[in-house]
Design a protein around this motif. Structure first.
Motif, PDB file in Angstrom:
ATOM      1  N   PRO A 140       0.834  -1.204   0.000  1.00 43.63           N
ATOM      2  CA  PRO A 140       0.000   0.000   0.000  1.00 43.63           C
ATOM      3  C   PRO A 140       0.872   1.259   0.000  1.00 43.63           C
ATOM      4  N   ALA A 143       1.613   3.041   3.400  1.00 45.40           N
ATOM      5  CA  ALA A 143       2.661   2.479   4.260  1.00 45.40           C
ATOM      6  C   ALA A 143       4.041   2.745   3.674  1.00 45.40           C
ATOM      7  N   PHE A 281     -10.616  10.764  -2.065  1.00 44.64           N
ATOM      8  CA  PHE A 281      -9.436  10.034  -1.593  1.00 44.64           C
ATOM      9  C   PHE A 281      -9.490   8.565  -1.984  1.00 44.64           C
ATOM     10  N   ASP A 282     -10.678   8.043  -2.272  1.00 49.58           N
ATOM     11  CA  ASP A 282     -10.786   6.655  -2.722  1.00 49.58           C
ATOM     12  C   ASP A 282     -10.463   6.502  -4.196  1.00 49.58           C
ATOM     13  N   VAL A 327     -14.610  17.098   3.024  1.00 45.33           N
ATOM     14  CA  VAL A 327     -14.902  15.703   2.707  1.00 45.33           C
ATOM     15  C   VAL A 327     -16.299  15.313   3.151  1.00 45.33           C
ATOM     16  N   ILE A 328     -16.810  15.981   4.169  1.00 44.74           N
ATOM     17  CA  ILE A 328     -18.082  15.508   4.711  1.00 44.74           C
ATOM     18  C   ILE A 328     -19.273  16.109   3.965  1.00 44.74           C
ATOM     19  N   ARG A 331     -20.604  14.196   0.863  1.00 45.20           N
ATOM     20  CA  ARG A 331     -21.241  12.929   1.248  1.00 45.20           C
ATOM     21  C   ARG A 331     -22.606  13.164   1.864  1.00 45.20           C
ATOM     22  N   LEU A 332     -22.713  14.238   2.658  1.00 46.09           N
ATOM     23  CA  LEU A 332     -24.020  14.551   3.240  1.00 46.09           C
ATOM     24  C   LEU A 332     -25.005  14.909   2.127  1.00 46.09           C
ATOM     25  N   PRO A 351     -24.193  -1.014   1.177  1.00 45.08           N
ATOM     26  CA  PRO A 351     -23.204   0.021   1.484  1.00 45.08           C
ATOM     27  C   PRO A 351     -23.349   1.218   0.560  1.00 45.08           C
TER      28      PRO A 351
ATOM     29  N   ARG B  73      -9.319  -1.452   9.343  1.00 43.35           N
ATOM     30  CA  ARG B  73      -9.003  -0.819   8.062  1.00 43.35           C
ATOM     31  C   ARG B  73      -9.182   0.693   8.101  1.00 43.35           C
ATOM     32  N   ILE B  75      -7.443   4.472  10.160  1.00 44.91           N
ATOM     33  CA  ILE B  75      -6.179   4.968  10.694  1.00 44.91           C
ATOM     34  C   ILE B  75      -6.493   6.181  11.566  1.00 44.91           C
ATOM     35  N   LEU B 123     -17.135  11.187  12.846  1.00 48.15           N
ATOM     36  CA  LEU B 123     -16.909  11.600  11.461  1.00 48.15           C
ATOM     37  C   LEU B 123     -16.642  10.398  10.564  1.00 48.15           C
ATOM     38  N   GLY B 127     -20.132   9.688   9.335  1.00 52.58           N
ATOM     39  CA  GLY B 127     -19.996  10.553   8.164  1.00 52.58           C
ATOM     40  C   GLY B 127     -19.534   9.781   6.952  1.00 52.58           C
ATOM     41  N   ARG B 128     -19.054   8.539   7.174  1.00 56.39           N
ATOM     42  CA  ARG B 128     -18.532   7.705   6.088  1.00 56.39           C
ATOM     43  C   ARG B 128     -17.480   8.424   5.275  1.00 56.39           C
ATOM     44  N   VAL B 129     -16.557   9.079   5.973  1.00 55.42           N
ATOM     45  CA  VAL B 129     -15.504   9.836   5.324  1.00 55.42           C
ATOM     46  C   VAL B 129     -14.211   9.058   5.496  1.00 55.42           C
ATOM     47  N   PRO B 130     -13.314   9.069   4.498  1.00 55.83           N
ATOM     48  CA  PRO B 130     -12.056   8.323   4.650  1.00 55.83           C
ATOM     49  C   PRO B 130     -11.302   8.738   5.913  1.00 55.83           C
ATOM     50  N   GLU B 210     -18.021  -4.659   3.987  1.00 58.11           N
ATOM     51  CA  GLU B 210     -19.332  -4.985   3.431  1.00 58.11           C
ATOM     52  C   GLU B 210     -19.835  -6.314   3.993  1.00 58.11           C
ATOM     53  N   ILE B 271      -1.791  -2.547   7.092  1.00 56.24           N
ATOM     54  CA  ILE B 271      -2.446  -1.250   6.962  1.00 56.24           C
ATOM     55  C   ILE B 271      -3.752  -1.399   6.184  1.00 56.24           C
TER      56      ILE B 271
END
Lengths: 354, 340
Positions: A140, A143, A281-282, A327-328, A331-332, A351, B73, B75, B123, B127-130, B210, B271
């Motif tokens: 990753p 890391a 970020f994904d 970021v929030i 999504r909201l 999901p 999963r 951080i 959050l 909030g489902r935020v990374p 999931e 990680i």
């Protein structure tokens, strides 16, 4: 043997692909985050000009832009990486290593004309190491680059220790802080404009750019669609290291001081700007325009706070809050839209990815 | 290697490699200590060992909290700032009000830390935020808050209650308090993760969020719990930091988040979630601390320390990855043979 290769990859955490813009209402199109950041930027500019005398002056804006130079440059490469669902946390350390090398070599009597290309090659090698560890070993990038963050910063100290080399001749400092003749635009900003235009075209108007989005959205699908995922990622990491080293040269000349600890923590500012600009970020989503608006927003806001004697502590809090909000909010908004469209209460079992 | 040599013992080999993470860290530690002690006998003196243990304890506490988060999963990059904030605010409070005791300090510190963890957890899980982005944001906010409260001041040991300072430097039956606290926390968390169904949930979530959700695991609540716990431990670590060093400025533990993540990753917690133990993470923290001390004892140029730490982290994750690939290959070959 392609399937074997992929099963050995860490792609077992296959992400659900983000629904890209499909089915968005016309209203939603204007609610896009990067557009909002642009609007916010304009509001900050208007509010700042009205509220703080001196903010809109050419001198101040020129200074504010010059101050953003390194973050903006690195953000270009970081945008491409994050779109491809990778990240490079080692950029600020590469900047520091490059600064230390410039200082040490200058101290040893080398000519700046020789030092700069050499340092940039070192940056490319740093990026190559990151890229090889990520692509060949399938590690990753988070890391790997936390490791190289420490490694490259450590090498910077090995090269220069805690010395500071100043005394660069004026003509070189002028390259970093001087304005393009006849304009109030500093050279680094000019350079950024050119590079940003190139990056924008590459990212949004070429097959290479499209493949970055494809990799970020669904790496396996991109691979099966014939995209050379590993090679592209390797290129991105090398680019990132190269740009970071170049930013190190600019930083060193701009402050007229080469130090091993130059730019500590800068990686967070770059990532904050990229994410504030609406890059997911994904991976797989984002626009360069949004990132540029994000960089400018952070820069102008900090400048505005500074002009109003607001302490650096508050500036750091504002940056953090902006990052969280950036970021929030999308999504909201997305969640609210989803609820409006599908009022079934069973949606909690699926999901709801962004 | 032919299928003949990969004979009956493959199961044993595979099991050993899976368990090898803790063993290899212990081996690395043993070699490191032996070599260093061989070069400089003072390394194994009582004071030398005590210093390593004291320095490692705070990192171990943070690594234990962090590994619970990383196993899901996620951080938590904000831990360094939480330690700084707690060390300063608790110190400030104790310096202003001498009547307050050590229990109050610990409760206050844990509460402040848990509050930070609560914000992160809300959050991230709701909030489902990374997680990386959220905790990067809260890192800034908490750090800024800390500097804002401190305003350039510093807490001095003379202003603190002696009981607190003796917590940081005192011993029970010859063993300093701090390592005892760290070991108790590690064992408790390790036991919980291994032996309670709700503890196993953390691994399930990290392996596949999931699938865990579909299997009826309350994903959001568990992730929330992981952050709350990491924050609370960071708060405790902040109080211990105060008791160990006495003198605290605002940016006390600046940059520690990366050390903590390094310790966790060196300790074999993946990680990408779902894999690893708090024992490994604690050993990773001990290894990092011991390396730092060994470099000092061996009179290695201090400028090399950070580079060596970084190289070691890269080595650890690379070796781990290569071992995992080899195990996967062995398993595949075995399955193929059994299938035919």
């Amino acid at each position: 043997m392609a399937p074997d290769v992929t099963t050995a990859d860490p792609a077992d955490d296959v992400k659900v692909p983000a629904p890209a813009g499909r089915g968005r209402s016309p209203f939603g199109r204007f609610l896009r985050w990067d557009v909002l950041v642009g609007v916010l930027l304009v509001l900050v500019f208007i509010g700042g000009s009205a509220g703080s005398p001196g903010f809109a002056s050419i001198d101040n804006l020129s200074f504010a832009l010059g101050d953003l130079g390194e973050i903006a440059l690195i953000a270009l490469a970081m945008t491409m990486l994050v779109v491809a669902a990778e990240v490079d946390l080692s950029v600020a350390s590469v900047l520091g290593l490059s600064s230390a090398l410039v200082g040490a070599l200058w101290d040893a009597g080398w000519a700046i004309e020789t030092i700069i290309p050499l340092v940039i090659v070192v940056g490319a090698v740093c990026g190559l190491v990151n890229g090889l560890l990520v692509t060949r070993l399938g590690l990753p990038s988070l890391a790997v680059t936390i490791g190289t963050l420490a490694l490259y910063r450590g090498l910077a100290y090995v090269v220069l220790g805690d010395r500071a080399i100043a005394e660069f001749p004026q003509q070189y400092a002028d390259l970093a802080v001087g304005d393009v003749p006849g304009t109030p635009i500093p050279y680094p900003v000019m350079l950024f404009v050119v590079l940003a235009a190139v990056t924008g075209v590459v990212l949004h108007a070429t097959g290479f750019g499209r493949s970055l989005f494809a990799i970020g959205a669904q790496e396996e699908a991109a691979l099966f669609a014939g995209i050379r995922v590993k090679r592209i990622k390797l290129i991105l990491f090398v680019l990132s290291g190269t740009v970071a080293a170049f930013a190190g040269v600019v930083y060193t000349l701009r402050y007229g001081s080469a130090r091993a600890d130059n730019g500590v923590g800068l990686e967070l500012a770059v990532i904050a700007a990229v994410l504030l600009g609406g890059v997911d970020f994904d991976g797989g989503k984002g626009t360069l325009g949004g990132v540029i608006a994000g960089v400018l927003l952070i820069g102008l806001l900090r400048n505005l706070l500074m002009l109003n004697d607001v302490s650096t502590e508050i500036q750091s809090i504002v940056t953090g809050l902006l990052l969280i909000i950036s970021v929030i909010t999308p999504r909201l908004v997305a969640a609210a839209g989803q609820r409006r469209r599908s009022p079934s209460p069973t949606s909690s079992s699926t999901p709801p990815e962004s | 290697m032919s299928a003949v040599t990969a004979g009956r013992s493959t199961r044993g080999v595979v099991d050993l490699v899976f368990r090898a993470r803790e063993l290899s860290i212990v081996a690395a530690l043993a070699v490191l200590v032996a070599v260093t002690a061989g070069v400089n006998g003072n390394f194994l003196s009582g004071q030398g060992m005590k210093d390593i243990l004291l320095n490692a304890s705070i990192l171990v506490l943070l690594a234990v909290g962090q590994s619970v988060v990383v196993i899901t999963r996620n951080i938590d990059l904000s831990v360094g700032s939480v330690v700084g904030l707690v060390a300063f605010t608790v110190g400030d409070f104790l310096a202003a009000d001498h009547g307050r005791g050590i229990v109050f300090a610990v409760v206050l510190g844990v509460a402040v830390g848990a509050l930070c963890g609560l914000v992160n957890g809300l959050l991230v899980s709701f909030g489902r935020v990374p997680a990386l982005v959220v905790t990067l944001g809260t890192l800034y906010v908490i750090q800024g808050l800390d500097h804002f409260i401190a305003h350039g001041r510093q807490i001095n040991a003379v202003d603190l209650p002696p009981a607190l300072l003796s917590l940081g430097n005192g011993t029970v039956l010859g063993v300093p308090y701090l390592p005892v606290i760290a070991v108790v926390a590690m064992l408790a968390v390790g036991y919980y993760l291994r032996s309670y169904p709700s503890g196993r949930d953390f691994y399930a979530i990290g392996s596949s969020p999931e699938a865990a959700g579909l299997a009826g695991i309350p994903v959001r609540r568990r992730v929330m719990g992981a952050y709350l716990f990491s924050g609370a431990l960071a708060g405790l670590a902040g109080v211990l930091w105060l008791s160990r060093f006495g003198t605290v400025v605002a940016d006390a533990a600046n940059g520690w988040e990366l050390q903590v993540v390094s310790a966790v990753v060196v300790g074999g917690v993946a990680i990408t979630g779902g894999v690893g133990t708090v024992y490994g993470a604690a050993l990773g923290a001990l290894l990092l601390t011991t390396i730092t001390s060994a470099l000092v004892v061996l009179k290695v140029n201090p400028f090399w320390q950070q580079a060596i730490t970084g190289a070691l982290l890269l080595l650890a994750i690379s070796v781990d990855r290569l071992l995992a690939l080899r195990v996967a290959r062995v398993l595949r070959r075995r399955n193929a043979r059994h299938g035919s």
